[in-house]
Design an enzyme around this catalytic site. Structure first.
Site, PDB file in Angstrom:
ATOM      1  N   HIS A  69      62.485  47.659  -2.590  1.00  0.00           N
ATOM      2  CA  HIS A  69      63.879  48.056  -2.388  1.00  0.00           C
ATOM      3  C   HIS A  69      64.692  47.934  -3.677  1.00  0.00           C
ATOM      4  O   HIS A  69      64.476  47.060  -4.496  1.00  0.00           O
ATOM      5  CB  HIS A  69      64.534  47.268  -1.259  1.00  0.00           C
ATOM      6  CG  HIS A  69      64.474  45.779  -1.403  1.00  0.00           C
ATOM      7  ND1 HIS A  69      64.657  44.937  -0.341  1.00  0.00           N
ATOM      8  CD2 HIS A  69      64.249  44.970  -2.461  1.00  0.00           C
ATOM      9  CE1 HIS A  69      64.567  43.694  -0.744  1.00  0.00           C
ATOM     10  NE2 HIS A  69      64.325  43.693  -2.032  1.00  0.00           N
ATOM     11  N   ASN A  70      65.590  48.884  -3.842  1.00  0.00           N
ATOM     12  CA  ASN A  70      66.533  48.935  -4.965  1.00  0.00           C
ATOM     13  C   ASN A  70      65.862  49.139  -6.318  1.00  0.00           C
ATOM     14  O   ASN A  70      66.451  48.846  -7.363  1.00  0.00           O
ATOM     15  CB  ASN A  70      67.403  47.667  -5.004  1.00  0.00           C
ATOM     16  CG  ASN A  70      68.269  47.528  -3.771  1.00  0.00           C
ATOM     17  OD1 ASN A  70      67.913  46.820  -2.834  1.00  0.00           O
ATOM     18  ND2 ASN A  70      69.404  48.224  -3.748  1.00  0.00           N
TER      19      ASN A  70
END
Length: 438
Positions: free
Chosen positions: A302-303
């Site tokens: 994520h991210n």
């Protein structure tokens, strides 16, 4: 279109079932079913497919080498202009095939190859044996020439626009001109499909997602809700785009899931390999910038940010919130810790374990990953360890014999090895006790 060869099949169910009259055929004539006690019979009527799994078709079955030379804008060397029917590797090529010599490691195969002609790099042209007289084309970059030639010999199929009768399309879905939706695909509410986009069989596009113009989702791709797939993006079979990131906090003795409410964006001209997973942001977004190419079986946490035109080879794993600059190359099975930065143009060798940030343009190898020169020196030194260990044991044995003969307090000077200035277990050197060689 393609037609299924099977017209009906039976599925036995355990236990008695209520008798139900067969339902009438669907308006499109595709499927009807009925229960007869313990037997469920499905009657399948063939229907045209609106898309094809094979993206390319051969457009030229025979060609002259001179035609290839004209297409590549290079001269033909040799006194013959053979007619050819295909392109094949040196090892398997026949007299009717054009082959490729792009690496010095394949020079040995050239003499044994039956290829009727070949393409060779300028750097290898001078290394060809004098007896090699077959016609050839000399190019600066054989792989670039091959890519252009394959496009010349094949054309991309253009699927029949439309929605397959078995696809499920929710209300509020917007379909662009020429879009093609394959069998059993699911488009949830609010999905936007761009012009000439292709959605393969059994794909699921989650609510509110965008699949932009000319994108191609191969079979069984899942695009989670709220994700963006840009123009011309290719996502291969089994890939997952926008799945939940791996985020938990340990509270009251258990792992509590952190809601993953961010987005996932694949910018234009990205390609994602089969069975790759790209997680959505926990907050913010995971983004793959334009022109990046991601191989099969890659995991992006994520991210993560992957810079434009970067390349990630198979089984690379990138932990959450790590950022790649533009043009990074990550070799197969390389791994990246979270919250680090990999500078633009960095090169990461296969199986490297990157635990700290990498400067732009650096090349790193090994675990923990370190600069290439340092890694190679360390690897070379490690290779000498068995011999060094043998020598140390030999020296220890000689010292033990000398101590046994003269005693540990013997005033004799004992000199070992090639360094005549080294004194062991004897008197101090003339320079005094501070001499580091003593």
């Amino acid at each position: 279109g393609l037609h299924h060869p099977v017209r009906s099949f039976g599925l036995f169910l355990s236990g008695p079932q209520p008798a139900v009259a067969p339902a009438p055929n669907r308006p499109d004539g595709s499927l009807r079913a009925g229960f007869f006690n313990s037997l469920l019979v499905l009657h399948y009527t063939p229907i045209p497919m609106t898309t094809s799994f094979n993206r390319y078709e051969r457009t030229r079955t025979h060609f002259r080498l001179s035609e290839v030379a004209a297409e590549l804008s290079v001269p033909l060397l040799g006194d013959r202009d053979p007619e050819l029917s295909g392109i094949a590797p040196l090892r398997s090529a026949t007299a009717n095939d054009l082959s490729l010599l792009a690496s010095r490691s394949y020079l040995a195969e050239l003499g044994e190859s039956e290829a009727g002609a070949f393409i060779v790099s300028q750097s290898l042209q001078e290394e060809l044996p004098s007896e090699e007289l077959r016609p050839r084309l000399v190019v600066e970059d054989p792989h670039a020439a091959l890519s252009r030639l394959l496009g010349w010999l094949h054309s991309e199929r253009h699927p029949v626009p439309g929605v397959h009768p078995t696809a499920l399309v929710a209300t509020g879905v917007a379909l662009g001109e020429g879009a093609s939706i394959g069998p059993f695909a699911v488009l949830e509410e609010g999905v936007v499909i761009g012009d000439h986009a292709r959605i393969g069989a059994h794909c699921v596009v989650g609510a509110g997602s965008l699949v932009d113009a000319h994108a191609h989702l191969h079979p069984q791709v899942v695009v989670y809700p709220g994700s963006t797939v840009g123009k011309g993006v290719i996502v291969h079979a089994g890939a997952r785009v926008g799945s939940d990131g791996f985020g938990y906090v340990f509270v009251d003795g258990r792992h509590q899931k952190v809601p993953q409410v961010g987005g996932c964006v694949l910018e234009d001209d990205v390609e994602v390999g089969a069975n790759t997973t790209i997680d959505r942001g926990s907050i913010g977004e995971t983004r793959v910038e334009s022109g990046a190419k991601i191989d099969n079986l890659v995991q992006l946490g994520h991210n993560v940010l992957i810079g434009a035109r970067s390349i990630l080879v198979s089984q690379t794993g990138v932990s959450g919130s790590t950022r790649f600059g533009q043009g990074v190359v990550a070799g197969g099975q390389s791994g990246f810790a979270g919250h680090i930065t990999v500078g633009a143009g960095a090169r990461i060798a296969g199986q490297a374990g990157v635990t700290n940030s990498v400067e732009p343009g650096d090349t790193v190898m090994g675990f923990p990953a370190r600069p290439r020169r340092e890694f190679l020196r360390a690897t070379a030194a490690a290779g000498k360890a068995p011999e060094l260990l043998r020598r140390v044991r030999d020296l220890e044995a000689r010292l033990d014999r000398l101590e046994a003969a003269g005693g540990p307090e013997s005033p004799e000077h004992v000199r070992l090895g090639a360094d005549e200035g080294t004194t062991f277990r004897g008197e101090a050197s003339a320079e005094g006790d501070d001499d580091p060689r003593t």
